[in-house]
Motif scaffolding. Sequence first.
Motif, PDB file in Angstrom:
ATOM      1  N   SER A   1      44.053  49.807  39.546  1.00  0.00           N
ATOM      2  CA  SER A   1      42.973  48.826  39.426  1.00  0.00           C
ATOM      3  C   SER A   1      42.859  48.289  37.999  1.00  0.00           C
ATOM      4  CB  SER A   1      41.640  49.372  39.935  1.00  0.00           C
ATOM      5  OG  SER A   1      41.392  50.647  39.483  1.00  0.00           O
ATOM      6  N   ILE A   2      43.175  49.104  37.008  1.00  0.00           N
ATOM      7  CA  ILE A   2      43.177  48.601  35.631  1.00  0.00           C
ATOM      8  C   ILE A   2      44.292  47.562  35.469  1.00  0.00           C
ATOM      9  CG2 ILE A   2      43.658  49.204  33.213  1.00  0.00           C
ATOM     10  CD1 ILE A   2      41.915  51.682  33.618  1.00  0.00           C
ATOM     11  N   ARG A   3      45.423  47.779  36.110  1.00  0.00           N
ATOM     12  CA  ARG A   3      46.482  46.758  36.076  1.00  0.00           C
ATOM     13  C   ARG A   3      45.968  45.446  36.665  1.00  0.00           C
ATOM     14  NH1 ARG A   3      49.720  51.267  37.145  1.00  0.00           N
ATOM     15  NH2 ARG A   3      49.713  50.930  39.390  1.00  0.00           N
ATOM     16  N   GLU A   4      45.208  45.510  37.744  1.00  0.00           N
ATOM     17  CA  GLU A   4      44.632  44.301  38.352  1.00  0.00           C
ATOM     18  C   GLU A   4      43.627  43.643  37.410  1.00  0.00           C
ATOM     19  OE1 GLU A   4      45.514  42.687  41.149  1.00  0.00           O
ATOM     20  OE2 GLU A   4      47.104  44.197  41.282  1.00  0.00           O
TER      21      GLU A   4
ATOM     22  N   VAL B   1      33.987  44.831  36.124  1.00  0.00           N
ATOM     23  CA  VAL B   1      35.133  44.630  37.004  1.00  0.00           C
ATOM     24  C   VAL B   1      35.867  45.945  37.223  1.00  0.00           C
ATOM     25  CG1 VAL B   1      35.471  42.177  36.522  1.00  0.00           C
ATOM     26  CG2 VAL B   1      36.544  43.856  35.041  1.00  0.00           C
ATOM     27  N   SER B   2      36.252  46.157  38.462  1.00  0.00           N
ATOM     28  CA  SER B   2      36.983  47.375  38.816  1.00  0.00           C
ATOM     29  C   SER B   2      38.425  47.091  39.195  1.00  0.00           C
ATOM     30  CB  SER B   2      36.293  48.041  40.011  1.00  0.00           C
ATOM     31  OG  SER B   2      36.401  47.197  41.158  1.00  0.00           O
ATOM     32  N   GLY B   3      38.737  45.819  39.432  1.00  0.00           N
ATOM     33  CA  GLY B   3      40.060  45.465  39.935  1.00  0.00           C
ATOM     34  C   GLY B   3      40.057  45.284  41.442  1.00  0.00           C
ATOM     35  N   GLY B   4      38.928  45.594  42.067  1.00  0.00           N
ATOM     36  CA  GLY B   4      38.795  45.419  43.509  1.00  0.00           C
ATOM     37  C   GLY B   4      38.407  43.994  43.864  1.00  0.00           C
ATOM     38  N   LYS B   5      38.367  43.723  45.155  1.00  0.00           N
ATOM     39  CA  LYS B   5      38.122  42.344  45.609  1.00  0.00           C
ATOM     40  C   LYS B   5      36.715  41.842  45.287  1.00  0.00           C
ATOM     41  CE  LYS B   5      37.322  43.895  50.341  1.00  0.00           C
ATOM     42  NZ  LYS B   5      37.746  45.270  50.396  1.00  0.00           N
ATOM     43  N   ASP B   6      35.701  42.682  45.371  1.00  0.00           N
ATOM     44  CA  ASP B   6      34.337  42.215  45.125  1.00  0.00           C
ATOM     45  C   ASP B   6      34.137  41.756  43.681  1.00  0.00           C
ATOM     46  OD1 ASP B   6      33.732  42.854  47.754  1.00  0.00           O
ATOM     47  OD2 ASP B   6      32.825  44.776  47.243  1.00  0.00           O
ATOM     48  N   SER B   7      34.525  42.601  42.722  1.00  0.00           N
ATOM     49  CA  SER B   7      34.330  42.221  41.324  1.00  0.00           C
ATOM     50  C   SER B   7      35.278  41.098  40.915  1.00  0.00           C
ATOM     51  CB  SER B   7      34.481  43.431  40.403  1.00  0.00           C
ATOM     52  OG  SER B   7      35.777  43.983  40.459  1.00  0.00           O
ATOM     53  N   THR B   8      36.458  41.033  41.528  1.00  0.00           N
ATOM     54  CA  THR B   8      37.397  39.950  41.235  1.00  0.00           C
ATOM     55  C   THR B   8      36.825  38.612  41.699  1.00  0.00           C
ATOM     56  OG1 THR B   8      39.309  41.430  41.349  1.00  0.00           O
ATOM     57  CG2 THR B   8      39.735  39.079  41.654  1.00  0.00           C
TER      58      THR B   8
ATOM     59  N   ILE C   1      45.423  41.676  34.872  1.00  0.00           N
ATOM     60  CA  ILE C   1      45.897  40.415  35.463  1.00  0.00           C
ATOM     61  C   ILE C   1      44.749  39.415  35.518  1.00  0.00           C
ATOM     62  CG2 ILE C   1      46.700  39.339  37.610  1.00  0.00           C
ATOM     63  CD1 ILE C   1      48.338  41.968  38.064  1.00  0.00           C
ATOM     64  N   ASN C   2      43.567  39.874  35.936  1.00  0.00           N
ATOM     65  CA  ASN C   2      42.392  38.993  35.997  1.00  0.00           C
ATOM     66  C   ASN C   2      42.028  38.461  34.623  1.00  0.00           C
ATOM     67  OD1 ASN C   2      42.107  39.308  38.759  1.00  0.00           O
ATOM     68  ND2 ASN C   2      40.696  41.021  38.568  1.00  0.00           N
ATOM     69  N   GLU C   3      42.139  39.298  33.616  1.00  0.00           N
ATOM     70  CA  GLU C   3      41.849  38.865  32.243  1.00  0.00           C
ATOM     71  C   GLU C   3      42.733  37.673  31.887  1.00  0.00           C
ATOM     72  OE1 GLU C   3      42.079  40.663  27.688  1.00  0.00           O
ATOM     73  OE2 GLU C   3      43.363  41.496  29.264  1.00  0.00           O
ATOM     74  N   LYS C   4      44.020  37.784  32.181  1.00  0.00           N
ATOM     75  CA  LYS C   4      44.952  36.695  31.870  1.00  0.00           C
ATOM     76  C   LYS C   4      44.691  35.472  32.743  1.00  0.00           C
ATOM     77  CE  LYS C   4      48.600  39.579  30.059  1.00  0.00           C
ATOM     78  NZ  LYS C   4      49.515  40.594  30.499  1.00  0.00           N
TER      79      LYS C   4
END
Length: 151
Positions: free
Chosen positions: A97-100, A55-62, A103-106
């Motif tokens: 992107s790490i902040r994103e 995951v990079s925090g971008g839309k594709d990996s999200t 957020i995804n982790e949570k």
Amino acid sequence: MSTCYNCSELPSIKIAKTNEPSCIPCFLHWFEEDVHQTIIETKIFQTGEKVAIGVSGGKDSTVLAHTMNILNQRHQYGLDLYLVCIDEGIEGYRDASIREVLINEKDLGLPLKILSYKDLYGWTMDEIVKKIGAKNNCTFCGVFRRQALDR
């Protein structure tokens, strides 16, 4: 005026693969089940496997992480899903992107491992650039990133 291929709602998107009009909820379900069919047909996973999602925090990996998490629960694949993020050590580049990713982790409730070039290799991409100059940085970084994900 046409309606969604699956319900009576007004369409707001066309499914490229089928050329059918769709509302957003029906499109999302169609997309998830299309991915599921691909997983089943290719037998890409086995029950009990550990699967790392880069995951990079971008839309594709999200979208990938979200979809895999939903399908793993819905279809009971029995996979242990993990999120893996690579921090290249480029000041100001990966911070947002790490902040994103956090957020995804949570949001997804999946364990996250952030690996840095500093931890893996003993240097950051910024330190490399200071030594070798700005030429071919993307090539070096891409090779290092793939190697980091492989590790």
